[in-house]
Write an enzyme that holds these catalytic residues in place. Structure first.
Site, PDB file in Angstrom:
ATOM      1  N   ASP A  85       0.845  -1.196   0.000  1.00 49.52           N
ATOM      2  CA  ASP A  85       0.000   0.000   0.000  1.00 49.52           C
ATOM      3  C   ASP A  85       0.886   1.253   0.000  1.00 49.52           C
ATOM      4  O   ASP A  85       1.982   1.253   0.569  1.00 49.52           O
ATOM      5  CB  ASP A  85      -0.881  -0.046   1.264  1.00 49.52           C
ATOM      6  CG  ASP A  85      -2.062   0.903   1.213  1.00 49.52           C
ATOM      7  OD1 ASP A  85      -2.368   1.414   0.120  1.00 49.52           O
ATOM      8  OD2 ASP A  85      -2.685   1.126   2.270  1.00 49.52           O
ATOM      9  N   ALA A 217     -11.539   4.639   5.037  1.00 50.23           N
ATOM     10  CA  ALA A 217     -12.775   3.963   5.450  1.00 50.23           C
ATOM     11  C   ALA A 217     -12.946   3.955   6.967  1.00 50.23           C
ATOM     12  O   ALA A 217     -13.456   3.002   7.531  1.00 50.23           O
ATOM     13  CB  ALA A 217     -12.766   2.535   4.922  1.00 50.23           C
TER      14      ALA A 217
HETATM   15 ZN   LIG Z   1      -4.651   5.003   1.571  1.00 45.94          ZN
END
Ligand SMILES: [Zn+2]
Length: 287
Positions: A85, A217
């Site tokens: 990521d 999120a």
């Molecule tokens: Zn991110």
């Protein structure tokens, strides 16, 4: 025999989600507990999943940890891919291309847009030769999370027309749009206030078939999540959502429970939270 990118594990997982109309959890892990808890949850729920780490782990944990994580994902009873990521530093991207990742997120969103296209396209070409697929951010998602440098600059929202052109020109496989989503906790008002659902709808309309990835999120608002899944979000990055419960357990039990019990208990808490996320995204029984 399937050829690239059809033979790539992340591609297979996310394209199955696109066909099935659900989203897959991408669990951000910082240690073996998170990895084990995520795999157990996915197996228990018969769900595909992704496990992702930050470049921090490449440097801090080293190559043997990366190999352990990749092997653990690939040995699971359900499809689990291993993803890197937020690769913001160029040398990290080149390092990652030599490691057993199924996919890499290239975050060149702070660059000049034209430079961003050139760099990401170059990386996508190198990745193809290694069987790795690429996620890219277009625009700039605000905020920061543990392992991602905080973005102090103002958010740049993804322009639907530019996003379509970006996807076409770079050849990347998944798009992380910036539509008011924020890394880390949201300012007062939360995602309900900041998400520009119309923009997300337009991004998908201009790039039909594009796999969209949701960053930012936390916290989860179930109705809003169902909504963006119907609009084409197929990968949802989950970080603090799981760490809150895990760290809370550790905080309460450290010094009171033996190491074995502490690990069993904290991984069980992680697993339980991960199962809830799988259910919410609709990936249960989709393995
Ligand atoms: Zn991110």
């Amino acid at each position: 025999m399937a050829t690239y990118p059809q033979n790539n594990r992340t591609w297979q997982i996310l394209n199955a989600a696109e066909k099935g109309g659900y989203a897959v959890p991408a669990f951000n892990c910082y240690n073996a507990d998170g990895i084990l808890g995520s795999i157990r949850a996915a197996e228990k729920m018969n769900s595909p999943a992704m496990i992702e780490i930050f470049p921090f782990s490449i440097h801090f944990h080293g190559k043997s940890f990366i190999e352990f994580a990749a092997n653990a994902c690939h040995a699971a009873k359900v499809p689990i891919s291993f993803h890197l990521d937020h690769c913001t530093v160029k040398t990290d991207v080149f390092l990652a291309l030599e490691l057993p990742f199924d996919s890499i997120m290239v975050d060149a969103s702070s660059e000049d847009p034209e430079e961003n296209v050139t760099f990401v396209k170059h990386i996508a070409e190198l990745a193809e030769a290694r069987g790795i697929t690429i996620e890219a951010e277009m625009g700039r998602i605000q905020g920061g999370e543990d392992g991602v440098p905080a973005v102090e600059m103002e958010a740049l929202y993804t322009e639907p027309e530019f996003a379509a052109e970006f996807m076409r020109r770079t050849g990347v496989h998944y798009l992380a749009p910036s539509f008011g989503n924020v890394h880390g906790p949201y300012p007062p008002g939360g995602p309900e206030k900041f998400w520009q659902i119309d923009r997300l709808e337009q991004i998908k309309a201009h790039s039909p078939g594009t796999i969209l990835v949701l960053h930012g999120a936390y916290p989860i608002i179930p109705d809003l999540f169902q909504r963006v899944i119907t609009l084409g979000v197929r990968k949802v990055n989950l970080n603090k959502n799981l760490h809150d419960a895990y760290l809370n357990y550790l905080g309460k039990n450290i010094g009171k429970v033996e190491m074995t019990g502490l690990q069993e208990g904290s991984i069980a808490v992680w697993e339980e939270e991960a199962c809830k996320m799988i259910k919410l995204l609709g990936s249960d029984n989709k393995a």
